[in-house]
Motif scaffolding. Structure first.
Motif, PDB file in Angstrom:
ATOM      1  N   ALA A  73       0.819  -1.219   0.000  1.00 54.44           N
ATOM      2  CA  ALA A  73       0.000   0.000   0.000  1.00 54.44           C
ATOM      3  C   ALA A  73       0.848   1.263   0.000  1.00 54.44           C
ATOM      4  O   ALA A  73       0.425   2.302  -0.503  1.00 54.44           O
ATOM      5  N   THR A  74       2.040   1.218   0.584  1.00 53.25           N
ATOM      6  CA  THR A  74       2.884   2.414   0.684  1.00 53.25           C
ATOM      7  C   THR A  74       3.445   2.776  -0.686  1.00 53.25           C
ATOM      8  O   THR A  74       3.977   1.915  -1.397  1.00 53.25           O
ATOM      9  N   GLU A  75       3.342   4.040  -1.036  1.00 51.57           N
ATOM     10  CA  GLU A  75       3.869   4.542  -2.307  1.00 51.57           C
ATOM     11  C   GLU A  75       4.727   5.764  -2.051  1.00 51.57           C
ATOM     12  O   GLU A  75       4.508   6.502  -1.076  1.00 51.57           O
ATOM     13  N   GLU A  76       5.701   5.984  -2.937  1.00 46.03           N
ATOM     14  CA  GLU A  76       6.503   7.201  -2.838  1.00 46.03           C
ATOM     15  C   GLU A  76       5.905   8.296  -3.705  1.00 46.03           C
ATOM     16  O   GLU A  76       5.226   8.016  -4.706  1.00 46.03           O
ATOM     17  N   SER A  77       6.138   9.534  -3.336  1.00 44.02           N
ATOM     18  CA  SER A  77       5.691  10.666  -4.151  1.00 44.02           C
ATOM     19  C   SER A  77       6.454  10.662  -5.465  1.00 44.02           C
ATOM     20  O   SER A  77       7.636  10.319  -5.512  1.00 44.02           O
ATOM     21  N   HIS A  78       5.767  11.033  -6.532  1.00 39.54           N
ATOM     22  CA  HIS A  78       6.406  10.970  -7.831  1.00 39.54           C
ATOM     23  C   HIS A  78       5.740  11.929  -8.811  1.00 39.54           C
ATOM     24  O   HIS A  78       4.603  12.361  -8.607  1.00 39.54           O
ATOM     25  N   CYS A  79       6.473  12.228  -9.882  1.00 42.76           N
ATOM     26  CA  CYS A  79       5.935  13.033 -10.968  1.00 42.76           C
ATOM     27  C   CYS A  79       4.871  12.213 -11.696  1.00 42.76           C
ATOM     28  O   CYS A  79       5.008  10.997 -11.854  1.00 42.76           O
ATOM     29  N   LYS A  80       3.809  12.871 -12.147  1.00 43.13           N
ATOM     30  CA  LYS A  80       2.673  12.134 -12.685  1.00 43.13           C
ATOM     31  C   LYS A  80       2.990  11.403 -13.973  1.00 43.13           C
ATOM     32  O   LYS A  80       2.536  10.282 -14.199  1.00 43.13           O
ATOM     33  N   ASN A  81       3.745  12.020 -14.860  1.00 45.80           N
ATOM     34  CA  ASN A  81       4.058  11.385 -16.136  1.00 45.80           C
ATOM     35  C   ASN A  81       5.277  12.039 -16.746  1.00 45.80           C
ATOM     36  O   ASN A  81       5.857  12.983 -16.180  1.00 45.80           O
ATOM     37  N   LEU A  82       5.653  11.556 -17.921  1.00 46.07           N
ATOM     38  CA  LEU A  82       6.864  12.053 -18.580  1.00 46.07           C
ATOM     39  C   LEU A  82       6.736  13.523 -18.963  1.00 46.07           C
ATOM     40  O   LEU A  82       7.686  14.301 -18.808  1.00 46.07           O
ATOM     41  N   LEU A  83       5.572  13.931 -19.453  1.00 47.64           N
ATOM     42  CA  LEU A  83       5.399  15.303 -19.888  1.00 47.64           C
ATOM     43  C   LEU A  83       5.504  16.288 -18.735  1.00 47.64           C
ATOM     44  O   LEU A  83       5.885  17.443 -18.926  1.00 47.64           O
ATOM     45  N   ALA A  84       5.157  15.819 -17.540  1.00 44.86           N
ATOM     46  CA  ALA A  84       5.226  16.698 -16.377  1.00 44.86           C
ATOM     47  C   ALA A  84       6.618  16.746 -15.746  1.00 44.86           C
ATOM     48  O   ALA A  84       6.867  17.574 -14.869  1.00 44.86           O
ATOM     49  N   LYS A  85       7.521  15.892 -16.203  1.00 48.69           N
ATOM     50  CA  LYS A  85       8.848  15.788 -15.587  1.00 48.69           C
ATOM     51  C   LYS A  85       9.603  17.110 -15.557  1.00 48.69           C
ATOM     52  O   LYS A  85      10.161  17.481 -14.514  1.00 48.69           O
ATOM     53  N   PRO A  86       9.657  17.892 -16.648  1.00 49.35           N
ATOM     54  CA  PRO A  86      10.387  19.170 -16.579  1.00 49.35           C
ATOM     55  C   PRO A  86       9.816  20.114 -15.533  1.00 49.35           C
ATOM     56  O   PRO A  86      10.561  20.839 -14.868  1.00 49.35           O
ATOM     57  N   PHE A  87       8.493  20.118 -15.354  1.00 54.29           N
ATOM     58  CA  PHE A  87       7.871  21.006 -14.371  1.00 54.29           C
ATOM     59  C   PHE A  87       8.174  20.547 -12.952  1.00 54.29           C
ATOM     60  O   PHE A  87       8.291  21.369 -12.040  1.00 54.29           O
TER      61      PHE A  87
END
Length: 760
Positions: A73-87
């Motif tokens: 159940a535990t997840e790490e925080s992460h960028c939503k997708n590749l396109l959002a990576k630069p932001f």
């Protein structure tokens, strides 16, 4: 043990603060949106729980880390997708970034989940420890796993009641084997496969029972005993149709492979349901069999009908055909009986004059004269009306009729105009294994430069070339077979694809272009690691013109027997072929050159004159006449042998990489493949795995290929007419000309390809 955190209540809003105007603007937007969305009064649970900044698994060797992570159940925080990576490099705004927080109760349960994960896979003594490192912004969690020794299968005994399944079949279907860990998923898969095989033999109520699994904890071994019970043979009883209103019951029954009184088989059940869905007549189609222990199965087919009209517009681009637009209209259940009418129109080469040679687009007219450029840059188009009758006398059969017209172009080679009709009979031999017999009658007109006819047809006299440019009949009878046994439509990692085509065109089929043509292709895939794969392809073919073609097309003298429609020749090179070359640039070619360059007084060596050009004795190999003065034009070959090997591997998230080696040999005329034109080109590329297929960028590297190519130029006769002349001597030509310096030589050896979909 996990560290416990004191109860801290605080309020925070993470926004970028920097001197960069763009990022400052993002920060301001972040603040405004945060206030307007009500994020300042954050929820209590998010304030009490620390953010999971990093999640690490140590000691994982025998398990898939991705599957293991998805099981907890535990997840790490992460960028939503590749396109959002630069932001995400500048802001953790919730539009771009998913925050996950530590839930202590679920965290403690995750330890048990991991142990259960390993226990089901045969590692029954796996131990899990946790380390939680706290920081100012959140926590870093590490699961330290000691997998321990697996419990291995010492023996498997499968008892069979009757002879429905042989010992060999049982062995091939078992997914758990002696000597391997006691994987309960593999054991369950073995039961399902054995039960499905009984169903396919007509024993739908058959069962597979795991009698005992005896585990010796001291020896770490397990003995398995199973029993296969076929029970009774089952047949199809009464079939009831429900939910039909606009679609007749007869149409629905015609789609069913299941027939009353026949043996009830699993493949017939699945194919019947596929037929209902693939007809596009129904939003939902279910086949229900009441759970009765009876040898006669009463079947209920329930459907929910879909709209009977569909219109779709799509567009795309590639580096050779520029921009394309497509419009399609489909009328389902046309005239009843699940018949379908498809109207389709495609326009290509849109904005070709403006995009040719610009940005990422290739210069497809580099070797053409200004007058020829205009012809190849005009819009291409195709239009068709297709009528399909599925389930023709059998649910596995279909017939199709089509009328069509088109204007296509193969850049730098020819323009093909045509119209006609075709008829096709298709039989589904097995799942994803159709075989088709097709007859196509087409009136075709080939528009190509004089050089093309001079080299391929051996005709350099303009009047005869004009005769060959007239409309001709191209009417082959063809047989095609196809089998797809891959595990995924877009991204296969196992299985194979086989394809074979055979064509015959003669006076019997009402064709002016007469030939025999055979082509075959085989693709094979192997999984490597968790997400990688090795893909291989081999394809080969040959085509031979019949002697009667020359008279049929209006050319009485064809000593080489080489008159073939250019569409039926073989070409190599391009994004789905040998990627070290441009489109169609590997194979037989002819060089064109301005006659004024051959007669240049400044050239070293014997000077060419009008007389030597006319009689063909002009030597095009002057020492200081660079290869860049000659323009290669593909002419196509009559035989092909091509192969590729590609290793595909994951890089990050939906980004993957690939390294490949492509090779091909294209033969011409009666030349054997050993003496044909060939090359081996390595390369590498990147893929973005989208839901519509791989968006692919490949860079191929071609060797310094030197060839002796025929040279064709032109002269002006005394009557003012232009005539094409083929020189007797061949030119020693290399597409990688070193005269431009080292950088030019390197870049000339590279071929960049941008496309959608895997190469094979």
């Amino acid at each position: 043990m996990p560290e416990r955190f004191p109860d801290q209540r605080h309020l925070s809003l993470s926004c970028p603060v920097t001197a960069s105007p763009i990022v400052a603007l993002l920060g301001a937007v972040c603040l405004l949106v945060g206030i307007s969305a009500g994020t300042l009064p954050a929820q209590d649970d998010e304030l009490e729980r620390p953010e999971v900044l990093k999640l690490v698994f140590e000691g994982v060797d025998k398990a898939n880390k991705g599957e293991l992570q998805r099981s907890i159940a535990t997840e790490e925080s992460h960028c939503k997708n590749l396109l959002a990576k630069p932001f995400c490099l500048f802001t953790k705004w919730k539009i771009f970034y998913d925050r996950h927080y530590l839930e202590e109760t679920e965290f403690r349960r995750d330890v048990l989940r991991i142990r259960v994960f390993y226990w089901k896979r045969g590692y029954r003594e796996a131990e899990v420890d946790t380390v939680v490192q706290r920081g100012d912004k959140g926590v870093r969690i590490t699961f330290k796993i000691d997998e321990g020794r697996p419990t291995r299968v010492s023996s498997i005994v499968v008892r069979r009641a009757g002879d429905v399944l042989t010992n060999r079949e049982v062995g091939n279907l078992m997914r758990i084997r002696a000597g391997e860990p006691l994987d309960l998923f593999a054991l369950d898969s073995s039961k399902v496969l054995l039960r499905d095989r009984l169903f396919e033999r007509g024993y739908a109520d058959g069962d597979v029972i795991v009698d005992t699994v005896v585990v010796d904890d001291s020896l770490k071994t397990a003995a398995i005993q199973m029993t296969v019970l076929p029970k009774w043979r089952t047949t199809v009883g009464k079939i009831t149709i429900k939910g039909d209103s606009n679609i007749s019951e007869r149409t629905i029954r015609n789609s069913l492979v299941l027939k009353e009184g026949r043996v009830y088989r699993r493949s017939d059940l699945l194919q019947s349901q596929r037929n209902l869905y693939e007809s596009n007549l129904f939003r939902q189609a279910t086949i229900v069999i009441p759970p009765k222990g009876d040898s006669t199965k009463e079947i209920e087919v329930s459907v929910r009908e879909a709209p009977l009209r569909e219109m779709r517009t799509s567009g795309g681009f590639n580096t050779v055909d520029f921009i394309q637009l497509e419009q399609r209209f489909t009328r389902y259940n046309f005239l009843g009986g699940a018949r379908r009418l498809d109207l389709r129109g495609v326009v290509g080469n849109i904005l070709a004059p403006q995009l040719n040679g610009a940005l990422i687009f290739k210069n497809v007219t580099r070797s053409l004269t200004p007058s020829e450029e205009d012809v190849f840059l005009r819009p291409t188009w195709s239009a068709s009306a297709d009528f399909t009758q599925p389930w023709f006398r059998d649910p596995r059969n279909s017939i199709g009729l089509s009328i069509f017209g088109h204007r296509r172009s193969a850049p730098d080679i020819f323009i093909d105009r045509g119209y006609g009709l075709s008829a096709t009979f298709t039989r589904l031999m097995a799942y994803r294994a159709p075989a088709s017999l097709n007859y196509r009658f087409e009136v075709t007109k080939v528009e190509a430069g004089d050089v093309y006819y001079c080299q391929n047809f051996g005709v350099c006299e303009l009047n005869t070339i004009g005769a060959l440019r007239r409309s001709q009949h191209l009417s082959p009878l063809s047989l095609s077979v196809f089998t797809d046994r891959t595990n995924d439509l877009f991204y296969p990692t196992s299985g194979y694809i086989l394809r074979g085509d055979a064509e015959h065109a003669s006076a019997f089929t009402l064709s002016d272009f007469r030939y025999n043509r055979v082509f075959g292709e085989a693709n094979k895939y192997w999984a490597v690691g968790k997400r990688g794969a090795i893909a291989t392809r081999l394809r080969s073919g040959f085509v031979r013109a019949l002697e009667s073609t020359s008279l049929a097309v209006g050319e009485a003298d064809d000593p080489r027997g080489s008159i073939l429609h250019p569409r039926k020749r073989f070409y190599a090179g391009g994004s789905q072929s040998v990627r070290g070359f441009g489109e169609n640039q590997l194979g037989p070619r002819v060089l064109t050159v301005d006659p004024s360059r051959l007669k240049d007084d400044d050239l070293e060596g014997p000077e060419c004159t009008d007389a030597t050009i006319i009689d063909g004795s002009c030597n095009p190999n002057a020492a200081d006449l660079p290869s860049s003065e000659f323009q290669p034009r593909p002419t196509g070959g009559t035989s092909l042998l091509e192969g590729s090997v590609e290793y595909r591997f994951p890089l990050w998230d939906k980004i993957g990489g690939a390294v490949f080696v492509d090779a091909a040999v294209v033969g011409e005329g009666s030349t054997t493949l050993v003496k044909g034109t060939g090359a081996i080109t390595p390369g590498f590329g990147f893929r973005y795995y989208s839901s519509a297929g791989a968006i692919r960028v490949d860079l191929g590297f071609r060797p310094k290929l030197t060839e002796d190519l025929p040279v064709v130029t032109q002269i002006i006769r005394e009557d003012g007419e232009i005539e094409i002349r083929a020189l007797d001597a061949r030119r020693r030509y290399s597409p990688v000309d070193a005269t431009g310096g080292f950088l030019s030589e390197v870049t000339n050896r590279l071929a960049l390809h941008l496309s959608i979909g895997q190469a094979f």
